[in-house]
Scaffold this motif. Structure first.
Motif, PDB file in Angstrom:
ATOM      1  N   THR A   1      15.145  20.938   7.479  1.00 55.91           N
ATOM      2  CA  THR A   1      13.728  20.733   7.166  1.00 55.91           C
ATOM      3  C   THR A   1      13.563  19.364   6.519  1.00 55.91           C
ATOM      4  O   THR A   1      14.471  18.851   5.881  1.00 55.91           O
ATOM      5  N   ARG A   2      12.399  18.782   6.702  1.00 55.53           N
ATOM      6  CA  ARG A   2      12.083  17.510   6.066  1.00 55.53           C
ATOM      7  C   ARG A   2      10.816  17.690   5.222  1.00 55.53           C
ATOM      8  O   ARG A   2       9.879  18.358   5.645  1.00 55.53           O
ATOM      9  N   TYR A   3      10.838  17.081   4.054  1.00 62.07           N
ATOM     10  CA  TYR A   3       9.655  17.109   3.197  1.00 62.07           C
ATOM     11  C   TYR A   3       9.188  15.684   2.937  1.00 62.07           C
ATOM     12  O   TYR A   3      10.002  14.801   2.645  1.00 62.07           O
ATOM     13  N   PHE A   4       7.893  15.458   3.050  1.00 58.76           N
ATOM     14  CA  PHE A   4       7.294  14.179   2.700  1.00 58.76           C
ATOM     15  C   PHE A   4       6.595  14.362   1.352  1.00 58.76           C
ATOM     16  O   PHE A   4       5.698  15.203   1.211  1.00 58.76           O
ATOM     17  N   ILE A   5       7.009  13.571   0.378  1.00 58.64           N
ATOM     18  CA  ILE A   5       6.468  13.665  -0.976  1.00 58.64           C
ATOM     19  C   ILE A   5       5.649  12.403  -1.266  1.00 58.64           C
ATOM     20  O   ILE A   5       6.171  11.293  -1.231  1.00 58.64           O
ATOM     21  N   TYR A   6       4.354  12.599  -1.554  1.00 58.11           N
ATOM     22  CA  TYR A   6       3.452  11.478  -1.849  1.00 58.11           C
ATOM     23  C   TYR A   6       3.198  11.415  -3.354  1.00 58.11           C
ATOM     24  O   TYR A   6       2.790  12.405  -3.964  1.00 58.11           O
TER      25      TYR A   6
ATOM     26  N   ALA B   1       0.829  -1.207   0.000  1.00 57.19           N
ATOM     27  CA  ALA B   1       0.000   0.000   0.000  1.00 57.19           C
ATOM     28  C   ALA B   1       0.863   1.257   0.000  1.00 57.19           C
ATOM     29  O   ALA B   1       0.473   2.295  -0.531  1.00 57.19           O
ATOM     30  N   CYS B   2       2.055   1.146   0.587  1.00 56.23           N
ATOM     31  CA  CYS B   2       2.969   2.286   0.635  1.00 56.23           C
ATOM     32  C   CYS B   2       4.398   1.806   0.438  1.00 56.23           C
ATOM     33  O   CYS B   2       4.833   0.844   1.081  1.00 56.23           O
ATOM     34  N   ILE B   3       5.111   2.455  -0.464  1.00 58.71           N
ATOM     35  CA  ILE B   3       6.544   2.209  -0.630  1.00 58.71           C
ATOM     36  C   ILE B   3       7.250   3.479  -0.184  1.00 58.71           C
ATOM     37  O   ILE B   3       7.025   4.558  -0.746  1.00 58.71           O
ATOM     38  N   LEU B   4       8.064   3.364   0.846  1.00 61.51           N
ATOM     39  CA  LEU B   4       8.693   4.551   1.408  1.00 61.51           C
ATOM     40  C   LEU B   4      10.210   4.448   1.368  1.00 61.51           C
ATOM     41  O   LEU B   4      10.777   3.357   1.333  1.00 61.51           O
TER      42      LEU B   4
ATOM     43  N   ASP C   1      -2.365  -1.870  -6.176  1.00 56.84           N
ATOM     44  CA  ASP C   1      -3.332  -1.003  -6.868  1.00 56.84           C
ATOM     45  C   ASP C   1      -3.810   0.083  -5.899  1.00 56.84           C
ATOM     46  O   ASP C   1      -4.242  -0.221  -4.777  1.00 56.84           O
ATOM     47  N   GLY C   2      -3.738   1.324  -6.335  1.00 55.97           N
ATOM     48  CA  GLY C   2      -4.166   2.425  -5.481  1.00 55.97           C
ATOM     49  C   GLY C   2      -3.147   2.827  -4.434  1.00 55.97           C
ATOM     50  O   GLY C   2      -3.413   3.709  -3.605  1.00 55.97           O
ATOM     51  N   GLY C   3      -1.982   2.177  -4.440  1.00 58.14           N
ATOM     52  CA  GLY C   3      -0.944   2.475  -3.454  1.00 58.14           C
ATOM     53  C   GLY C   3      -0.214   3.778  -3.737  1.00 58.14           C
ATOM     54  O   GLY C   3      -0.395   4.407  -4.793  1.00 58.14           O
ATOM     55  N   GLN C   4       0.617   4.189  -2.794  1.00 58.77           N
ATOM     56  CA  GLN C   4       1.347   5.444  -2.932  1.00 58.77           C
ATOM     57  C   GLN C   4       2.818   5.252  -2.566  1.00 58.77           C
ATOM     58  O   GLN C   4       3.161   4.411  -1.746  1.00 58.77           O
ATOM     59  N   TRP C   5       3.648   6.079  -3.192  1.00 60.12           N
ATOM     60  CA  TRP C   5       5.039   6.204  -2.772  1.00 60.12           C
ATOM     61  C   TRP C   5       5.137   7.348  -1.771  1.00 60.12           C
ATOM     62  O   TRP C   5       4.444   8.362  -1.910  1.00 60.12           O
ATOM     63  N   LEU C   6       5.994   7.183  -0.780  1.00 64.14           N
ATOM     64  CA  LEU C   6       6.255   8.251   0.183  1.00 64.14           C
ATOM     65  C   LEU C   6       7.770   8.421   0.286  1.00 64.14           C
ATOM     66  O   LEU C   6       8.473   7.537   0.782  1.00 64.14           O
ATOM     67  N   ALA C   7       8.265   9.543  -0.220  1.00 66.95           N
ATOM     68  CA  ALA C   7       9.706   9.814  -0.183  1.00 66.95           C
ATOM     69  C   ALA C   7       9.987  10.908   0.831  1.00 66.95           C
ATOM     70  O   ALA C   7       9.291  11.925   0.877  1.00 66.95           O
TER      71      ALA C   7
END
Length: 214
Positions: free
Chosen positions: A204-209, A142-145, A165-171
């Protein structure tokens, strides 16, 4: 547990509370025991450049703890290029109801992670020693980080076959990756981006979806 980390435990608990992240006494013990093991094994396995316990508390533990709310909606997560288990191990400790797979090509690091999983009794963690391109999963995640693993394009190209299916990447990025976002394939879209502050860190940290458009 490292004696210095034991002394820092009240400070750690307080910082988690400030972040609005609930951490039980057991989870706090597990998190600091993990960091203690990371620093101990580091002498032989070269797991991290950070050797000072207090630095590790902020740059490793709290820098991973802040990710926990970001994975709240996902039932399964793949931590790509997990290294010494960051952020995968802290996230697994804080989210015992979710499943985590920690993937890395370095056999020394995955051996360390297997020992940590066994010692802490983490039943929701699977450790895999493979190249991401050689790894397969029946249903996908569901999530690849990733935390400083690769460019957004490389991350999505290399792991697309592992996304459900419907999953998200989180960088997780130190700087907002404007150029990397522009380089993304048209089949991908930026779902959200969040700026996150880690206590006592100037950085600073940024979370990118990211998500597939179709």
């Amino acid at each position: 547990m490292n004696p210095q980390l034991k002394q820092l435990q009240p400070e750690f608990n307080q910082e988690c509370e400030k972040l609005g992240i609930s951490v039980s006494d057991e989870q706090s013990d597990q998190l600091l025991t993990y960091l203690s093991s990371l620093l101990k094994w580091n002498k032989a396995f070269n797991l991290t450049a950070i050797r000072d316990p207090k630095e590790g508390l902020y740059l490793h533990l709290l820098d991973s703890v802040v990710v926990s709310p970001a994975v709240a909606e996902f039932e399964s997560c793949l931590d790509v290029g997990t290294g010494g288990g960051l952020p995968g191990i802290p996230l697994a400790i804080l989210n015992p109801d979710k499943k985590f797979t920690l993937l890395d090509t370095n056999s020394k690091k995955t051996r360390f992670l297997k020992q940590v999983v066994y010692a802490l009794g983490l039943e929701n963690v699977t450790v895999v020693n493979k190249r991401v391109q050689d790894f397969n999963h029946d249903t996908g995640y569901a999530c690849i980080l990733s935390r400083a693993f690769a460019s957004l394009k490389d991350m999505t190209d290399w792991t697309e076959h592992l996304l459900a299916d419907g999953g998200q990447w989180l960088a997780m990025k130190g700087l907002y990756p404007e150029e990397e976002i522009v380089e993304l394939d048209s089949s991908l879209k930026l779902v959200d981006s969040k700026q996150v502050k880690v206590p006592n860190l100037d950085a600073t940290r940024y979370f990118i979806y990211l998500q597939k458009t179709q």
